[in-house]
Design a protein around this motif. Structure first.
Motif, PDB file in Angstrom:
ATOM      1  N   THR A  94      -3.948   0.228  -2.204  1.00 13.69           N
ATOM      2  CA  THR A  94      -3.131  -0.857  -2.750  1.00 13.69           C
ATOM      3  C   THR A  94      -2.466  -0.405  -4.043  1.00 13.69           C
ATOM      4  O   THR A  94      -3.118   0.105  -4.955  1.00 13.69           O
ATOM      5  CB  THR A  94      -3.993  -2.099  -3.024  1.00 13.69           C
ATOM      6  OG1 THR A  94      -4.539  -2.567  -1.787  1.00 13.69           O
ATOM      7  CG2 THR A  94      -3.162  -3.209  -3.655  1.00 13.69           C
TER       8      THR A  94
ATOM      9  N   GLY B 299      -6.292   1.910  -6.462  1.00 12.56           N
ATOM     10  CA  GLY B 299      -6.251   1.138  -5.226  1.00 12.56           C
ATOM     11  C   GLY B 299      -7.082  -0.131  -5.225  1.00 12.56           C
ATOM     12  O   GLY B 299      -7.249  -0.760  -4.178  1.00 12.56           O
TER      13      GLY B 299
ATOM     14  N   GLN C 244       0.824  -1.203   0.000  1.00 19.26           N
ATOM     15  CA  GLN C 244       0.000   0.000   0.000  1.00 19.26           C
ATOM     16  C   GLN C 244       0.862   1.258   0.000  1.00 19.26           C
ATOM     17  O   GLN C 244       1.970   1.257   0.523  1.00 19.26           O
ATOM     18  CB  GLN C 244      -0.933   0.006   1.216  1.00 19.26           C
ATOM     19  CG  GLN C 244      -1.910  -1.169   1.223  1.00 19.26           C
ATOM     20  CD  GLN C 244      -2.810  -1.176   2.444  1.00 19.26           C
ATOM     21  OE1 GLN C 244      -2.515  -0.536   3.448  1.00 19.26           O
ATOM     22  NE2 GLN C 244      -3.910  -1.914   2.360  1.00 19.26           N
TER      23      GLN C 244
ATOM     24  N   ASN D 284      -2.729   4.548   2.001  1.00 21.10           N
ATOM     25  CA  ASN D 284      -3.313   3.241   2.325  1.00 21.10           C
ATOM     26  C   ASN D 284      -4.081   2.624   1.161  1.00 21.10           C
ATOM     27  O   ASN D 284      -4.979   1.802   1.365  1.00 21.10           O
ATOM     28  CB  ASN D 284      -4.236   3.330   3.548  1.00 21.10           C
ATOM     29  CG  ASN D 284      -3.477   3.637   4.827  1.00 21.10           C
ATOM     30  OD1 ASN D 284      -2.286   3.363   4.926  1.00 21.10           O
ATOM     31  ND2 ASN D 284      -4.156   4.230   5.799  1.00 21.10           N
TER      32      ASN D 284
END
Length: 413
Positions: A40, A180, A34, A38
């Motif tokens: 991914t 993400g 990450q 935060n």
């Protein structure tokens, strides 16, 4: 699943590491990398092992298989961007390290290369190693994948065929994850694309009171022919029917290898040779041969990783075997059923076996040394000896009876 969240490292984002721990010896890794928000940025899930051949102080070759990268750390893994590529760094064991590098352009990302390092100063893993140093092998991959897709390869992938052979399977990886969210759209490896139909395993499963209970008899497996080539031509030949016996939770599963749906590869060295089988259900089944006393060969090691009918992965290995012993320059043959006990949970039954892992000439088997199970000539002296023993016993009994009657004819006056 056991997850470890590591503190942020400048420039590398937040690392969330999940290790899937199972009862089998193969070790599945799952990495969710990450960024500072935060989100991914890189996702990877895979299994791997490494077969390493090295020279000893006695000038012989030894082979070790590294199949359990436990206690791994992931220092140096980074998300990357347009200027700097993404990278997975794995450190495990005594001096092992593994690196996968990724780059990207406007619409695709590239699995650029894979590197693996090992340290022969570790005398436990590499006993009697002649060279004590760190070795690194670098394998270019250069595989392009669309940015919004995850690469998937359940089939076994093999890199390198010399001193270090790397094996990967059950691979899912996406670098430079968009927004993400890991994609659900898969980009398949060629091996998975060609496997348009998965041949099902048709096992015989029996409950048994103990793990050593013998499974019910199953139809004999089909005989398959396998070979390995190098620059000099065919260097290893084998033909056999293979039946695998797996015991888990007191249940015995019997699986016949179908040679028509089984791929094979391997490698040949002066002191060791490898035959590897794999299929849609078998990640790898390795037969490792070695030379002993400079004049004989034998089966030294068997490694296996395979999918069972319940979807679980079964893996085991034994590098201290002593089967199929024969002189160098000959082949080994055993037509009768023979059992190789790899572990308490895994045995292999072979049928009509013939193998020659060294000194193959013109692609033909040399004179065979037969196993004791095939040697019917030993029955002849046993039968003759038993017959003579029986005749001698009859003569002795007749003689004793005759003497007894003779004594009975003379009475004392």
């Amino acid at each position: 699943m056991v997850c470890f969240r590591l503190s942020p490292v400048p420039g590398s984002g937040l690392l969330l590491l999940c290790l899937l721990l199972g009862a089998v010896s193969s070790y599945a890794l799952e990495l969710n990398l990450q960024d500072s928000k935060n989100a991914t940025c890189l996702y990877a899930k895979w299994q791997m092992n490494f077969t390493i051949s090295y020279e000893t102080t006695s000038k012989s070759n030894k082979t070790v298989t590294i199949s359990d990268p436990s206690s791994a750390t992931y220092n140096g893994s980074i998300c990357g961007d347009h200027q700097n590529g993404s990278k997975i760094e794995v450190q495990f064991g005594s001096g092992f390290s593994w690196t996968a590098k990724f780059t990207k352009d406007v619409s695709t990302y590239l699995i650029e290369s894979i590197s693996f390092s090992y340290n022969t100063n570790d005398s436990t893993t590499f006993p009697d190693a002649k060279k004590k140093e760190i070795f690194t092998v670098h394998e270019p991959v250069a595989l392009k994948i669309p940015l919004d897709e995850i690469f998937r390869c359940n089939s076994i992938l093999t890199l390198g065929m010399k001193d270090v052979v790397q094996h990967y399977w059950a691979v899912h990886v996406q670098a430079f994850v968009q927004n993400g969210t890991v994609s659900t759209k898969e980009f398949l490896c060629n091996e998975d694309k060609t496997s348009t139909t998965v041949v099902p395993i048709t096992p015989t499963t029996l409950p048994s009171p103990t793990p050593t209970t013998t499974p019910a008899q199953k139809e004999k497996p089909e005989i398959g022919s396998y070979s390995v080539n190098n620059t000099n031509g065919t260097c290893l030949m084998a033909s056999m029917g293979l039946q695998l016996n797996v015991t888990q939770d007191k249940v015995v599963t019997v699986i016949n290898i179908n040679p028509n749906t089984t791929d094979f590869t391997g490698s040949c060295h002066s002191q060791t040779a490898l035959l590897r089988l794999n299929s849609s259900n078998i990640n790898y089944l390795d037969f490792v041969f070695a030379v002993k006393n400079e004049n004989r060969f034998y089966l030294k090691e068997v490694n296996v990783s395979m999918y069972l009918v319940n979807g679980s992965v079964f893996s085991t290995a034994n590098n201290n075997l002593s089967y199929w012993d024969a002189p160098l320059g000959s082949s080994y043959m055993c037509n009768k059923e023979q059992t190789i006990s790899v572990s308490g949970a895994f045995q292999i039954n072979t049928f009509y076996l013939r193998v020659q892992p060294f000194n193959v000439k013109e692609g033909k088997y040399s004179t065979a040394q037969e196993c004791s199970l095939d040697d019917d000539t030993i029955l002849i002296p046993i039968i003759v000896g038993a017959g003579l023993s029986g005749l001698i016993i009859v003569i002795v009994i007749a003689y004793l009876i005759g003497r007894r009657k003779s004594y009975a004819g003379y009475q004392t006056l």
